[in-house]
Design an enzyme around this catalytic site. Structure first.
Site, PDB file in Angstrom:
ATOM      1  N   ASP A  52     159.116 -13.602  33.589  1.00 31.20           N
ATOM      2  CA  ASP A  52     158.747 -14.676  32.666  1.00 31.20           C
ATOM      3  C   ASP A  52     160.002 -15.375  32.150  1.00 31.20           C
ATOM      4  O   ASP A  52     161.058 -14.755  32.038  1.00 31.20           O
ATOM      5  CB  ASP A  52     157.934 -14.081  31.507  1.00 31.20           C
ATOM      6  CG  ASP A  52     157.205 -15.142  30.710  1.00 31.20           C
ATOM      7  OD1 ASP A  52     157.089 -16.288  31.196  1.00 31.20           O
ATOM      8  OD2 ASP A  52     156.759 -14.832  29.597  1.00 31.20           O
ATOM      9  N   ASN A  98     147.791 -19.254  36.273  1.00 31.10           N
ATOM     10  CA  ASN A  98     148.810 -20.245  36.640  1.00 31.10           C
ATOM     11  C   ASN A  98     148.223 -21.447  37.403  1.00 31.10           C
ATOM     12  O   ASN A  98     148.851 -22.501  37.461  1.00 31.10           O
ATOM     13  CB  ASN A  98     149.921 -19.614  37.493  1.00 31.10           C
ATOM     14  CG  ASN A  98     150.861 -18.712  36.699  1.00 31.10           C
ATOM     15  OD1 ASN A  98     151.486 -17.820  37.255  1.00 31.10           O
ATOM     16  ND2 ASN A  98     150.966 -18.938  35.389  1.00 31.10           N
TER      17      ASN A  98
END
Ligand code: FPP
Length: 251
Positions: free
Chosen positions: A31, A79
């Site tokens: 991340d 996503n």
């Protein structure tokens, strides 16, 4: 072991990591690519490009020291909601990565595996993914497991449907279902549960990653953004892991 494998770097040995007691499976939530780019007034895609470089570094170190399985959360079911430009950039980065790393996986004995809703990926990405999985399937060194269009809840729903279908057609007695039955119907049926879960960029959450499989995983959250995550920090985390007292609910 493949003879072409580079020797373990002296700097690694100096960390004092016990190479006989490495985690059998390291899983990483990569991340912070977007924030890394934002801090530099760059487009988010630049962050992903640098993130792909970090992927190369961490795969190399993992293979070098002998981590048996490395899972990387490369694209989540959530996503897909990002802009079409970002999704398309991530898909082409993934394709480029697979094409460029295939020879390296071959020479370093790395076997590629993928978990997630692979059928949702663009056809050209699926093609190169399956070609690479097929080409590397007998490599004995390390499993590189990419979580692609992956979500743990979707995985659990899929497993539940499979078991329900089996119960309906009479091939499974519901009373015989055990934890092993569940594990063996998840995408990860052929992999051990992660011993260590690392998350970069400091967020204190799991984000729908391997919910069943991380029941007893050791967690390590670092504030470092994924593009800045280094070989050195990774080795420090492995060293820290080796100092933990894992009790699995026992005393
Ligand atoms: C999280 O950063 C990262 C991703 C959504 C994708 C991870 C992809 C890569 C590391 C590159 C390509 C992968 C491979 C395997 C070659 P973010 O965008 O959520 O960052 P932010 O939270 O700072 O916005």
């Amino acid at each position: 072991m493949n003879s072409k494998l580079p020797p373990v770097e002296v700097a690694t040995l100096e960390k004092g990591i016990d190479l006989q007691r490495l985690p059998a499976h390291v899983a990483i939530i990569m991340d912070g690519n977007g924030r890394w780019a934002k801090q530099r007034l760059l487009n988010r895609v630049h962050g992903h490009e640098r993130g792909a470089e970090t992927v190369r570094t961490i795969v190399t170190v993992s293979r070098e020291i002998g981590i048996p399985t490395l899972t990387l959360y490369a694209f989540s079911t959530e996503n897909w909601q990002r802009s079409a430009i970002e999704v398309s950039a991530l898909m082409s980065l993934l394709k480029k990565f697979l094409e460029s790393e295939k020879p390296i996986m071959m020479s370093n004995g790395i076997r590629l595996n993928a978990i997630g809703q692979i059928e949702r990926l663009p056809q050209d990405v699926q093609d190169v993914l399956f070609q690479t999985i097929e080409a590397t399937r007998h490599n004995p060194g390390m499993v590189l497991n990419l979580a692609l269009s992956y979500g743990a809840r979707a995985e659990i729903v899929r497993m539940t449907r499979i078991l329900a279908e089996k119960a309906r057609d009479g091939s499974l007695d519901p009373q015989s279902i055990t934890e092993e039955t569940v594990s063996s119907h998840l995408y990860t049926h052929n992999l051990p549960d992660p011993d260590l879960l690392i998350r970069t960029s400091g967020e204190m959450r799991i984000s729908n990653f391997l919910l069943w499989q991380i029941a007893y995983s050791e967690l390590h959250i670092t504030r470092t953004l994924w593009p800045d995550f280094s070989r050195n920090e990774y080795l420090d985390i492995l060293k820290d892991y080796q100092q933990r007292d894992r009790r699995f609910g026992n005393v």
